[in-house]
Design a protein around this motif. Structure first.
Motif, PDB file in Angstrom:
ATOM      1  N   SER A 128      -2.074  -5.822  -0.253  1.00 38.98           N
ATOM      2  CA  SER A 128      -0.866  -4.996  -0.222  1.00 38.98           C
ATOM      3  C   SER A 128      -0.566  -4.573   1.212  1.00 38.98           C
ATOM      4  O   SER A 128      -1.475  -4.212   1.967  1.00 38.98           O
ATOM      5  N   GLU A 130       2.650  -2.582   3.846  1.00 38.53           N
ATOM      6  CA  GLU A 130       3.882  -1.808   3.915  1.00 38.53           C
ATOM      7  C   GLU A 130       4.680  -2.314   5.109  1.00 38.53           C
ATOM      8  O   GLU A 130       4.126  -2.534   6.189  1.00 38.53           O
ATOM      9  N   ILE A 132       7.831  -1.531   7.604  1.00 39.51           N
ATOM     10  CA  ILE A 132       8.470  -0.303   8.068  1.00 39.51           C
ATOM     11  C   ILE A 132       9.739  -0.637   8.839  1.00 39.51           C
ATOM     12  O   ILE A 132       9.697  -1.401   9.816  1.00 39.51           O
ATOM     13  N   ARG A 137      11.145   4.016   7.348  1.00 33.48           N
ATOM     14  CA  ARG A 137      11.004   3.938   5.903  1.00 33.48           C
ATOM     15  C   ARG A 137      10.170   2.715   5.535  1.00 33.48           C
ATOM     16  O   ARG A 137      10.370   1.631   6.087  1.00 33.48           O
ATOM     17  N   ALA A 138       9.219   2.899   4.595  1.00 32.14           N
ATOM     18  CA  ALA A 138       8.288   1.839   4.232  1.00 32.14           C
ATOM     19  C   ALA A 138       8.669   1.195   2.906  1.00 32.14           C
ATOM     20  O   ALA A 138       9.032   1.882   1.943  1.00 32.14           O
ATOM     21  N   THR A 139       8.573  -0.138   2.860  1.00 31.60           N
ATOM     22  CA  THR A 139       8.744  -0.903   1.639  1.00 31.60           C
ATOM     23  C   THR A 139       7.426  -1.608   1.344  1.00 31.60           C
ATOM     24  O   THR A 139       6.880  -2.292   2.216  1.00 31.60           O
ATOM     25  N   ILE A 140       6.908  -1.436   0.130  1.00 29.11           N
ATOM     26  CA  ILE A 140       5.620  -2.014  -0.241  1.00 29.11           C
ATOM     27  C   ILE A 140       5.813  -3.482  -0.636  1.00 29.11           C
ATOM     28  O   ILE A 140       6.806  -3.857  -1.266  1.00 29.11           O
ATOM     29  N   LYS A 161       7.943  -5.052  -3.501  1.00 22.49           N
ATOM     30  CA  LYS A 161       7.858  -4.310  -4.751  1.00 22.49           C
ATOM     31  C   LYS A 161       9.235  -3.871  -5.219  1.00 22.49           C
ATOM     32  O   LYS A 161       9.493  -3.759  -6.420  1.00 22.49           O
ATOM     33  N   GLY A 173       4.994  -4.901   9.828  1.00 18.56           N
ATOM     34  CA  GLY A 173       4.261  -4.738   8.582  1.00 18.56           C
ATOM     35  C   GLY A 173       2.801  -4.465   8.895  1.00 18.56           C
ATOM     36  O   GLY A 173       2.260  -4.979   9.880  1.00 18.56           O
ATOM     37  N   LEU A 176      -1.514  -1.710   3.660  1.00 21.28           N
ATOM     38  CA  LEU A 176      -1.268  -0.468   2.933  1.00 21.28           C
ATOM     39  C   LEU A 176      -2.593   0.278   2.807  1.00 21.28           C
ATOM     40  O   LEU A 176      -3.507  -0.163   2.104  1.00 21.28           O
TER      41      LEU A 176
END
Length: 398
Positions: A128, A130, A132, A137-140, A161, A173, A176
């Motif tokens: 996994s 994240e 940014i 703002r983070a997107t998984i 996700k 990236g 996580l």
């Protein structure tokens, strides 16, 4: 550096900077440490760390000046006059950490990233991450494939996700991981390597700038170390530093049984590629041992640390006197149980890097001791010690 370049000795009495177990400014320094090691960064994408340092330096603009070389490396110098005839001392650390950089957005849920740094292939398997965006703002996402033979960087495909808010080419990236914290004397965070060393250099300079006669001490912060010392090579080729500079590289190096975390910061005599400049390394060792005799609570280690390569090797290759101080590091490059994974005995899992807080404060103390005492004549040089032995015992050869 040409053999004809010599350093003038300072004849003033040696000062004795204290190295308490818990300095009065420890809370402030640990705050900086947490902030810096939490920032997303990658080779060539160090903007967030640079912005933090620019703010930090601006708050101290009365004493400090920040400059950039042609490659974006940062130089922090003191505005006061340097000591005539004394070669400059540069504390050096790098601004990046192994991380992903978005190279393509394939569809609403799929992105392609390149990985800039060294991590073994098993750690990418369904890991996994994240991603940014420029607003933080983070997107998984989950890695679905890795092209490990791609050049110049491994290429990963990842499934998001949720639909990205505003991801763009060039976004960073990273793995996580849990929220960074200091607990039970250890810092657990995204990237100790090398932002904990950046923090230590800034903390040391924050103290040194108030001391007498140490205007010859500065900081060089380089970019793109994790892909082969690229910022350092650029600086060395362009002559960013004077040829008589003494470069003390700061690193976080993988801990082994003989170099334990919590055993003190390390005077690193070499890496897996080279042995650092003996003259400078030995002199620093003499200075640290002399300080330890006066302050028994002062703890440090002296080790080879062959788990990776260091920018001291690159500086030495271009003729600079260079050596290294480092913090022993756990979960090197966010890889848990490297030996077990490579032996096929453990599943690969990414994890927070960690260092000892006492080692961190010890590294700050080491930098203070070196800046105060490296050129103090009352600390005997190795050659002087040899001459004393000859004078006392050469008679046995008569």
């Amino acid at each position: 550096m040409p053999a004809t370049v010599r350093t003038k000795r300072i004849t003033a009495a040696a000062r004795k900077p204290s190295t308490p177990a818990r300095p009065v400014d420890a809370a402030r320094f640990e705050k900086w440490l947490l902030e810096l090691t939490s920032l997303p960064t990658a080779a060539g994408k160090e903007e967030r760390v640079i912005a933090w340092i620019e703010r930090w330096t601006k708050e101290r603009s009365k004493d400090l000046q920040l400059d950039h070389d042609p490659f974006g490396n940062l130089l922090i110098t003191q505005r006061r006059r340097s000591i005539k005839g004394v070669a400059p001392i540069w504390f050096q650390a790098h601004l990046d950490h192994p991380a992903f950089v978005v190279r393509a957005i394939l569809d609403a849920k799929t992105i392609e990233l390149e990985f800039r740094g060294g991590v073994h292939d098993p750690y990418f398997d369904h890991a996994s991450i994240e991603v940014i965006d420029e607003k933080g703002r983070a997107t998984i996402a989950t890695i679905t494939s890795i092209e490990s033979t791609a050049k110049p960087f491994k290429i990963a495909t990842a499934r998001l996700k949720s639909s990205p808010r505003s991801l763009s080419i060039g976004d960073i990236g990273r793995w996580l991981l849990p929220k960074p914290k200091i607990a039970k004397g250890l810092l657990h965070t995204h990237g100790c390597d090398d932002l904990a060393a950046v923090a230590a250099a800034l903390c040391a300079l924050d103290r040194i700038r108030a001391k007498h006669d140490h205007g010859h001490v500065g900081i060089l912060l380089t970019r793109a170390e994790e892909i082969g010392f690229i910022g350092t090579i650029g600086a060395a080729r362009a002559g960013t530093l004077a040829t008589d500079a003494r470069v003390i590289c700061l690193e976080n190096s993988r801990s082994f049984a003989e170099s334990p975390i919590g055993g003190g910061p390390i005077l690193r005599v070499g890496d897996r590629r080279s042995v650092f400049t003996p003259e400078l390394t030995n002199r620093i060792g003499d200075v640290l041992l002399a300080h330890q005799k006066m302050h028994p609570s002062f703890v440090f280690q002296r080790k080879l640390m062959a788990g990776g390569s260091c920018e001291a090797t690159a500086f030495a290759a271009y003729g600079y006197r260079s050596t290294c101080l480092c913090l022993p590091l756990g979960n090197y490059h966010n890889m848990a149980d490297i030996d077990g994974v490579l032996a096929g005995k453990r599943p690969a899992k990414v994890a927070s890097e960690f260092i000892s807080i006492s080692d961190f404060h010890g590294l700050i103390g080491m930098l203070e001791v070196i800046s105060h005492s490296l050129d103090i004549a009352s600390v005997p040089a190795t050659r002087d010690a040899m001459e004393t032995l000859w004078k006392d015992l050469a008679f046995v050869l008569s």
